[in-house]
Design an enzyme around this catalytic site. Structure first.
Site, mmCIF file in Angstrom:
data_model
loop_
_atom_site.group_PDB
_atom_site.id
_atom_site.type_symbol
_atom_site.label_atom_id
_atom_site.label_comp_id
_atom_site.label_asym_id
_atom_site.label_seq_id
_atom_site.Cartn_x
_atom_site.Cartn_y
_atom_site.Cartn_z
ATOM 1 N N LYS A 54 13.674 25.104 44.974
ATOM 2 C CA LYS A 54 13.953 25.657 46.298
ATOM 3 C C LYS A 54 12.765 25.480 47.228
ATOM 4 O O LYS A 54 12.914 25.077 48.387
ATOM 5 C CB LYS A 54 14.299 27.146 46.188
ATOM 6 C CG LYS A 54 15.660 27.441 45.588
ATOM 7 C CD LYS A 54 15.839 28.938 45.353
ATOM 8 C CE LYS A 54 17.188 29.241 44.732
ATOM 9 N NZ LYS A 54 17.341 30.657 44.365
ATOM 10 N N GLN A 98 15.353 36.172 43.400
ATOM 11 C CA GLN A 98 15.958 35.402 42.316
ATOM 12 C C GLN A 98 16.489 36.322 41.226
ATOM 13 O O GLN A 98 15.779 37.203 40.730
ATOM 14 C CB GLN A 98 14.918 34.432 41.725
ATOM 15 C CG GLN A 98 15.445 33.522 40.650
ATOM 16 C CD GLN A 98 16.471 32.536 41.181
ATOM 17 O OE1 GLN A 98 16.328 31.992 42.272
ATOM 18 N NE2 GLN A 98 17.504 32.291 40.406
ATOM 19 N N ASP A 121 21.438 34.781 50.607
ATOM 20 C CA ASP A 121 22.326 34.674 49.446
ATOM 21 C C ASP A 121 23.726 35.188 49.767
ATOM 22 O O ASP A 121 24.684 34.884 49.052
ATOM 23 C CB ASP A 121 21.756 35.471 48.266
ATOM 24 C CG ASP A 121 21.187 34.579 47.171
ATOM 25 O OD1 ASP A 121 21.516 33.370 47.151
ATOM 26 O OD2 ASP A 121 20.422 35.084 46.332
#
Length: 300
Positions: A54, A98, A121
């Protein structure tokens, strides 16, 4: 006739190129650099690889990349304090924690502590609610990537019959909402659906996100249907050598590809789109935060 293979890796490259163009314009026209902060708690190897990927792709498209790597013993309070700091940071437009988190940390509490406008997200309860009611929301990355590929394949999805196999909060439910938003007739099915094969056979679009390796065989697929395989399952592959494995999706690729009109492979299908859509969401969040027009083609 063999199905058209939807190349997610190639498509994700196109999305990242679009993101890079928008980032260049934000920098040149408005002197704004979109910023993405990723928080990793602990040392899970798969999560570490994902976070590094990422960060690399964020920098490649010209955005600011910030990584916070915390010890596995980090307390819930310490993590929440960090999120509060990132919520207030004007140069950070997207925040991603995460998952999974260590067991002593409440994941729902952490997700819902993120500013919904920075929740790239799309997991915050406010974004879930806004998506389900047709309001402007941050959309989970994997369903957004699936929608982009379907639009690219078909143009308009209006009136098409879609079956989503899987009811998770991360993929199944938001995927169904996105398809409804594009005027599909949507059925959410799952492993306990009665006559599941018959339900799937009626679909023009099949989204397989149930988490069971090769669960969907070719004789469940309507001839010419589009199959989007979200599953990523690792199976033993002794034919490749001791301890070797192979990746498979939630559909039996060979038999489904023989019937479908188009299909995503595993690997190389939906997977590459997830990070690409994370970058797209960060640009979208940046534009919204600054009262600018959202990037065309990168939002739901």
């Amino acid at each position: 006739m063999a199905a058209t293979i939807i190349d997610g890796k190639e498509f994700a490259g196109r999305v990242r190129a679009q993101v890079a163009q928008h980032v260049d314009r934000l920098k040149s026209d408005h002197h704004i650099t979109p910023g993405l902060a990723v928080v990793l708690v602990g040392t899970d190897p798969a999560s570490d690889v994902y976070v590094r990927s990422k960060g690399k792709m964020t920098r490649e498209v010209g955005m600011k990349s910030v990584e916070h790597r915390l010890d596995a013993a980090t307390s819930e309070a310490e993590l929440l304090n960090l999120i509060e700091t990132l919520n207030a940071a004007h140069d950070i437009h997207g925040i991603l924690v995460q998952l999974p988190l260590p067991r002593h940390i409440n994941e729902d509490l952490v997700i819902n502590a993120i500013d919904p406008a920075k929740d790239v997200d799309g997991f915050h309860i406010s974004n879930v609610g806004m998506l389900s009611t047709g309001q402007k929301a941050m959309v989970p990355c994997t369903p957004l990537g699936c929608l982009m590929m379907l639009r690219d394949q078909h143009g308009s999805l209006s009136g098409m019959n879609a079956v989503v196999i899987g009811r998770s909060n991360i993929v199944g439910k938001p995927m169904a909402q996105l398809l409804l938003g594009d005027s599909c007739t949507v059925t959410i099915a799952h492993s306990r659906t009665k006559d599941l094969a018959d339900v799937v056979r009626r679909a023009d679009i099949v989204i397989a996100a149930v988490g069971r390796p090769e669960m969907v065989p070719g004789d469940w697929i309507k001839p010419g249907a589009t199959v989007i395989d979200v599953g990523i399952n690792r199976l033993d592959a002794p034919e490749r050598g001791a301890g070797k494995t192979r990746l498979v999706g939630d559909v039996d690729y060979e038999s489904c590809a023989a019937v479908a009109g188009a299909i995503t492979p595993v690997p190389g299908g939906v997977g590459p789109m997830t990070i690409a859509c994370l970058l797209a969401n960060t640009v979208t969040a940046c534009c919204r935060a600054n009262g600018l027009s959202e990037p065309e083609g990168l939002t739901a």
